[in-house]
Design an enzyme around this catalytic site. Sequence first.
Site, PDB file in Angstrom:
ATOM      1  N   THR A 256       0.868  -1.155   0.000  1.00  9.96           N
ATOM      2  CA  THR A 256       0.000   0.000   0.000  1.00  9.96           C
ATOM      3  C   THR A 256       0.907   1.207   0.000  1.00  9.96           C
ATOM      4  O   THR A 256       2.118   1.073   0.110  1.00  9.96           O
ATOM      5  CB  THR A 256      -0.853  -0.039   1.285  1.00  9.96           C
ATOM      6  OG1 THR A 256      -1.633  -1.208   1.268  1.00  9.96           O
ATOM      7  CG2 THR A 256      -1.760   1.153   1.443  1.00  9.96           C
TER       8      THR A 256
ATOM      9  N   THR B  15      -4.117   1.636  -2.175  1.00  9.10           N
ATOM     10  CA  THR B  15      -3.531   0.293  -2.251  1.00  9.10           C
ATOM     11  C   THR B  15      -4.081  -0.484  -3.423  1.00  9.10           C
ATOM     12  O   THR B  15      -5.150  -0.146  -3.961  1.00  9.10           O
ATOM     13  CB  THR B  15      -3.856  -0.478  -0.942  1.00  9.10           C
ATOM     14  OG1 THR B  15      -3.128  -1.702  -0.921  1.00  9.10           O
ATOM     15  CG2 THR B  15      -5.331  -0.797  -0.815  1.00  9.10           C
TER      16      THR B  15
ATOM     17  N   SER C 249     -10.735  -3.274   6.005  1.00 12.79           N
ATOM     18  CA  SER C 249      -9.386  -2.765   5.779  1.00 12.79           C
ATOM     19  C   SER C 249      -8.736  -2.406   7.105  1.00 12.79           C
ATOM     20  O   SER C 249      -9.400  -2.310   8.143  1.00 12.79           O
ATOM     21  CB  SER C 249      -9.456  -1.516   4.897  1.00 12.79           C
ATOM     22  OG  SER C 249      -8.197  -0.864   4.848  1.00 12.79           O
TER      23      SER C 249
ATOM     24  N   GLY D 222       1.157  -1.435   5.207  1.00 18.38           N
ATOM     25  CA  GLY D 222       1.615  -2.504   6.092  1.00 18.38           C
ATOM     26  C   GLY D 222       0.550  -3.508   6.491  1.00 18.38           C
ATOM     27  O   GLY D 222       0.676  -4.141   7.538  1.00 18.38           O
TER      28      GLY D 222
HETATM   29  N1  GLU Z   1      -5.317  -4.366   1.875  1.00 15.34           N
HETATM   30  C1  GLU Z   1      -4.833  -3.896   3.126  1.00 15.34           C
HETATM   31  C2  GLU Z   1      -5.893  -3.154   3.889  1.00 15.34           C
HETATM   32  O1  GLU Z   1      -6.709  -2.535   3.326  1.00 15.34           O
HETATM   33  C3  GLU Z   1      -3.664  -3.005   2.965  1.00 15.34           C
HETATM   34  C4  GLU Z   1      -2.482  -3.733   2.469  1.00 15.34           C
HETATM   35  C5  GLU Z   1      -1.175  -3.164   2.958  1.00 15.34           C
HETATM   36  O2  GLU Z   1      -1.079  -2.080   3.428  1.00 15.34           O
HETATM   37  O3  GLU Z   1      -0.169  -3.812   2.883  1.00 15.34           O
HETATM   38  O4  GLU Z   1      -5.910  -3.213   5.065  1.00 15.34           O
END
Ligand code: GLU
Length: 595
Positions: free
Chosen positions: A408, A426, A474, A495
């Site tokens: 992201t 992301t 998320s 992250g």
């Molecule tokens: N898909 C993740 C979320 O929305 C974020 C992925 C990432 O930050 O590595 O929580």
Amino acid sequence: MFRRSQLVLTATVAGLLCAALTAPPAQATPKPPSKDPVAVGTGGAVASVDPYATEIGLQVLRRGGNAVDAAIAAAAALGVTEPYSAGIGGGGFFVFYDAATGEVETIDGRETAPALMDEDAFVENGVPIPFAEAVTSGLSVGVPGTPATWALALDRWGSITLREALRPAAQLARRGFVVDETFRQQTEANAARFADFTSTRELFLPGGEPPEVGSVLRNRDLARTYGLLGHYGVDFLYDGRLAAEIVATVIDPPVAPGATRVVRPGLMRLPDLAAYQALFREPTQVAYRGLDVFGMAPPSSGGSTVGEALNILENFDLAGLDRVQALHRYLEATALAFADRNRYVGDPAYVDVPLAELLSQAFADERACLIAPTAAPKPVPPGSPDGVYVPCAPAAAVGSGATAAGSTTHLTTWDRWGNVVAYTLTIEQTGGSGIVVPDRGFLLNNELTDFNFTPTQGTAPDPNLPEPGKRPRSSMSPTIVLDEGQPVLALGSPGGSMIITTVLQTLLNRLDFGMTLPDAVAAPRASQRNTPTVSAEPAFIAQWGPALEALGHAFTSVPEIGAVTAIERQDDAGRLLAVAEPVRRGGGDAGVVEP
Ligand code: GLU
């Protein structure tokens, strides 16, 4: 208050950025723009993971654009230079402080599940499909929310058109950017699956190999796509030719001849794209140490989980405690907050999220009294955010539901009028689904793998199972902090679920432990997400591990957690301190309009 400026960012930005790239003298090695993790000055600021994006954001500010204009232009640039983390094939959450109204407002640009997706979408023959197979598939692709977010934010708060906001990034895509070590590494890590899609290998494996560090990578397809979005508006993607191409790609991914990978087809259809809407949502809000901390409401668990943990920690004088004792409370607070997140937070259109109770000080006080002098066995059970709070109920173990980290990017902008944007976007994993829409220059997300594939043990009913049209939960936590109504700090991070602890830890470093913002961002990180061991960076374990192990914590070493960008107001004269990572992810870039 913002004039609708005739912002014509023609050759200047890209010309400046790419001076070294256009017609270089023979043998000259093109140089990327320089990076600086810290900048101080006035007139506005931008902090992102990437020098091209930061520079484009600053150019927009210099030419009279506001923080929203700069954020969208910089985000579009990240779609070029950070295509494995951000882009129009993904989604995100946009938090905005409006200096004209003094309000914090947010946009939920989360991807949605198609109408055909039901609870068993990721289950075959009674067992969940392998996560890696789900990632690299049409099945994991959610309806993108990023284009709609850009259009909505500009329409509501911007002073330039979408076409104007996309122009510098289109030019950057056309002229190319200098590949750095991080880009090369991310490409290498994805090379096997990228090679399995004709469209992806053509774009990101020129000559069949990851591009060399120092080489120039152009993305003319994306330049054209940005041009078309600017010309026709985002309907081109949701309701026009590009919609049909996205659906065709998802249903029948362009698997390369000879590839043996199992690539499941997706469920997205044209009406799913046509129905997509980015949504205005009320921000979350908690008071902490006399400040007001605003974040992203569900379907992100960012605002509620950061907020609950802050409320729990409000019970302790962290600044006055020995640092090991303070860190012990930090780790225990996040375990408790994650237990509640996993049990209660999902898409509010499908799940009755008890958000007000999760964010109430009384609930947090009840949770705080579960923090003992030594670490509780993990996972800890969720609490009961029911409005009736009895102190210190005994604990019993349940499943954790912590999710893997993907990729992201977060960017922060602040303009001369005091408008502030914290924007996290992301495509989920680094490289998303791995599938580029042929001839369009962007990767499709794999955001639907953020759903739980099967009910998480101990969290029944699981709020994060797939459903038709639902947004997966998320962890993105774009955050803006106000002091008596005035913005003082904005930040966020990538992250995966470690975003939450990264934002929280940065806040504690700055607000409780008295670190400067650059130190708060650079400090070693640890992440306790209600799992048996704490994920922590080697430097954190080296410094604090033995003392915390003596209190019952166990550690798993992870090379790197998060990649924060942040901006802080230094005084009433508009002096700003912009900060990016000095080292993580190869270091980010912070800039100000007038140093
Ligand atoms: N898909 C993740 C979320 O929305 C974020 C992925 C990432 O930050 O590595 O929580």
